[in-house]
Design an enzyme around this catalytic site. Sequence first.
Site, PDB file in Angstrom:
ATOM      1  CG  ASP A 170      -2.305   0.555   0.906  1.00  0.00           C
ATOM      2  OD1 ASP A 170      -2.386   1.795   0.810  1.00  0.00           O
ATOM      3  OD2 ASP A 170      -3.291  -0.196   0.761  1.00  0.00           O
ATOM      4  CG  HIS A 208      -5.304   3.761   0.885  1.00  0.00           C
ATOM      5  ND1 HIS A 208      -4.974   2.453   0.604  1.00  0.00           N
ATOM      6  CD2 HIS A 208      -6.609   3.893   0.557  1.00  0.00           C
ATOM      7  CE1 HIS A 208      -6.029   1.825   0.127  1.00  0.00           C
ATOM      8  NE2 HIS A 208      -7.047   2.669   0.099  1.00  0.00           N
ATOM      9  CB  SER A 424      -9.347   0.144   0.099  1.00  0.00           C
ATOM     10  OG  SER A 424      -8.578   0.301  -1.046  1.00  0.00           O
TER      11      SER A 424
END
Length: 682
Positions: A170, A208, A424
Site C-alpha cells: 500500500d 491509505h 480497500s
Amino acid sequence: MFRHLNRTFIILLAILFIFSASTGFPWQEVWGSRVFASGKREREFNAKIRVSDDLREKVRRDRRSLVPALIQLSTTPDSMTFHEMLGEIKRAGGIVKRKYRHLNTVAVLLPPDAIGFLSTLPNVDYISVDRPTQMTGHLEKTTGATSVRAYGTSSTGMIVGTGIGIAIMDSGIDPDHHAFLALNGAASRVVANVDFTGQGKTDDPYGHGTHVAGIAAANWHVALGSYTGIAPNANLLNLRVLNSQGQGSVSTAIAGIDWCIANKAAYNIRVINMSLGTTAVDSYRDDPLCLAVRRAVDAGIVVCVAAGNLGKDPNGNKVYGAIHSPGIEPSAITVGAANTFGTDGRLDDGVASFSSRGPTRGAWTDAAGVKHYDNHIKPDLIAPANKIISAKSPGNYLVTQNPTLQASVTYNEDHGEMYMSGTSMATPAVAGAVALLLQRNPSLTPNLVKAILEYSAQPLAGYNNLEQGAGLLNVEGAVRLAGLIKTNVSGLAVGAPLLSGTLPAHSSTIAGVSFSWSGGLIQKWNCISGTNLITRFQGIYRTGIVLTDGVLMGDGVLMGDGVLMGDGVLMGDGVLRSDGTTIMGGALFKLGVLMSDGVLMGDGVLMGDGVLMGDSFLCATSSPTALAQMAQSIRTEGENTIGMEAEADLPTESWEEPNLDLPPVPDDGSGGSTELLGIGGL
C-alpha cells in the site's frame, strides 16, 4: 550439637530469604505475620493464598514499579477498621486511588514489596490486579472475530493472529501509531519496511496504508479496543508500492509480490493484502499482475485483493463487469464491500452500491480477431467497508484534503483515527481473518483457506453471486471450521476424510443474530455445494491448483471434474439471486453455460437490473482516469448512510498485556506504467 543445628537453621533461612528476594514469592501469604487491632502479632498458617496468580507473576517480573491493584476487605466502608486498613496501606507505601461507597474494596497503587505483607492483614480478603477492561470494536463484533479469541488450543493460545505475517502492499504504514504495538506494548509489530516507489520512505504521507493495516491488525490500545482489527497480534510487513499521492504502477506491485515470495520463510508471510488495482484489460492468463499473484498463491501465500469501487455509474445506475485487476485472478480472494449501517447485528447488512460486480472482463483475442472474455464470477465474498474507522497517519494527504474523514477521537497523534470507505477497507478485514485461520490451523493451503471462508459465509437475501460471491464474511464460522480440519491435508487423497471431529453446525450467531452458512463454493460460472466439500478432501484444495477448477464445460453443459472433486458435490446451473439461506437457495439469475462462452457475453449485454461494463462502456462514458476519480470519491463519501460510531480515546493509567493463553473452547462441531490506485481508489 545444638550450636551446629542452630547454624544450619540460620543458613537455611538465609537461602529462603535470597530465594524470596530473587523470585518475588510472597512467603507471608503462606506463613505470615498477621496484624490485629490490638497490635499483637500472631504467626499462623494461611489456608488460602490471598493474592491472585497474575498479580504474583506481575511482581515476579517487575519489582520496581507501582502495581495497580484492588484490595477486598472484610469490613464495611463506614467502619473504623476500614479506615485503619487505609492507614496500613499508606504506611506500606501504597496510594489509595479510589474508595467505594457500597463496596468493601479499594483501588490502590502498591509497591511490589508491600503486597505480601498486606495480604497477611486480618481484614484483607484478597488482592488482585486492577485489570484493564476494553470494549470490543464494531469490526470485531460484526464479523464474529470477538467470538473466536478463545477458539484456540494450548499450543495456539488466543486466536489473535500471533506469528502470522500479513504483507500490506500500500502507501506505507505510520511507524509510530500505537495500534501496531505488540500486545505487551513493548515493540512494533511492523517487522519489515520496504520502499518500492523510489521516494526513499516507508511512512504514510498519503494515509491509505495505515488505515488498511489497522483494519487487518490494530491492537486494543486505542479507545479501549473500539477500533481493534481482526488479527490484533499479527505481524505486519510494510511494502510501500503507492507513493505520496496514492499512485503506483503494475511493475512496483509485482516487485512487492516478488519480495514476499523471496522472504516468505524469513517472516512467515502467509497473507498479502492488496487494496489496490488497475483496469482489467487482459485475460488473467496474460495479465502480468495476475500472473504474479498466481505465483504467490502457488508458493503458499493467500492473496486478498479489492474488487474495486465501480459498482455504479456517475448517474447511480448499477453496473456489472467492473472487477479490477488483479481481482480478476481466479486464485486470489477478491473482496467486495458490505454496508453494516453502523450496527453490529447483521439483519440490516447489504452489498454496498459502489462495490464492483462481476463477471470479470479481462479478454484475449483469437487469430480471427474475435475477443473472448473470461466472464468468471467475482467477487468471492464481501466484508464491511462503508465509513470504517481505523488508524490514521498524522497530517496525511487524505485527511488534509478531506477534513470530514477525521474521526476526532483524540488529541494524541499516535492514537489518531479516520473514516474511509471502499473495497480497500473490506479486503484487510478478510486478510486479518485469514491470519486467524492460519494461526488456528497452520497446515491450511491457500485454496482451503478460500474454501473455508466461502463455505462459512452468510448469503445476503436479494443479492446475486456477481454482487456478493458466496456471501458476507463470517469469522466465527470460518475459524471454528478451520479448527476441525486435519493438520496433514497435504498428504490426503481425493475423497479422504477431511475433518478430525464431527460435522459442525452449519450456522453461526453474531451479535445476537443467527444465520445459515452458504454451505458451498464459487466456481468460474456457477456454484457447488454439499457437506462433502468439508467432510472429504477435494483435489481443488491442493497447492498448484485453482479452487475454481472443479467445474468444466463439456458438450455444452457444466460438469464436475471427477479427478479434482469427489462424489457428493452438487452443482448449480449458474449465477443465483440469494434468498438468504444457503448458496443454492434462490432464483437463477444467469445461466452458467452463457457465462462460459466469452463471445456471447460481449460488450453491452444487459444483465438483469444493471448494465454490463465492457470496453464500449468505458469509452462512451468517460476516460479511465475520470472513472478512477469517480471510484476514489467513494473513499471519502461512501454510501450516504450511518457508519461506525466514533468512540473517544479516553486516557488510561497503563497499557496492560492481555493474557494470550486463555483456556481453549473445546472443538465442536497493462504494462509497467499502468496506473495503480489505492483502493480508497478501490
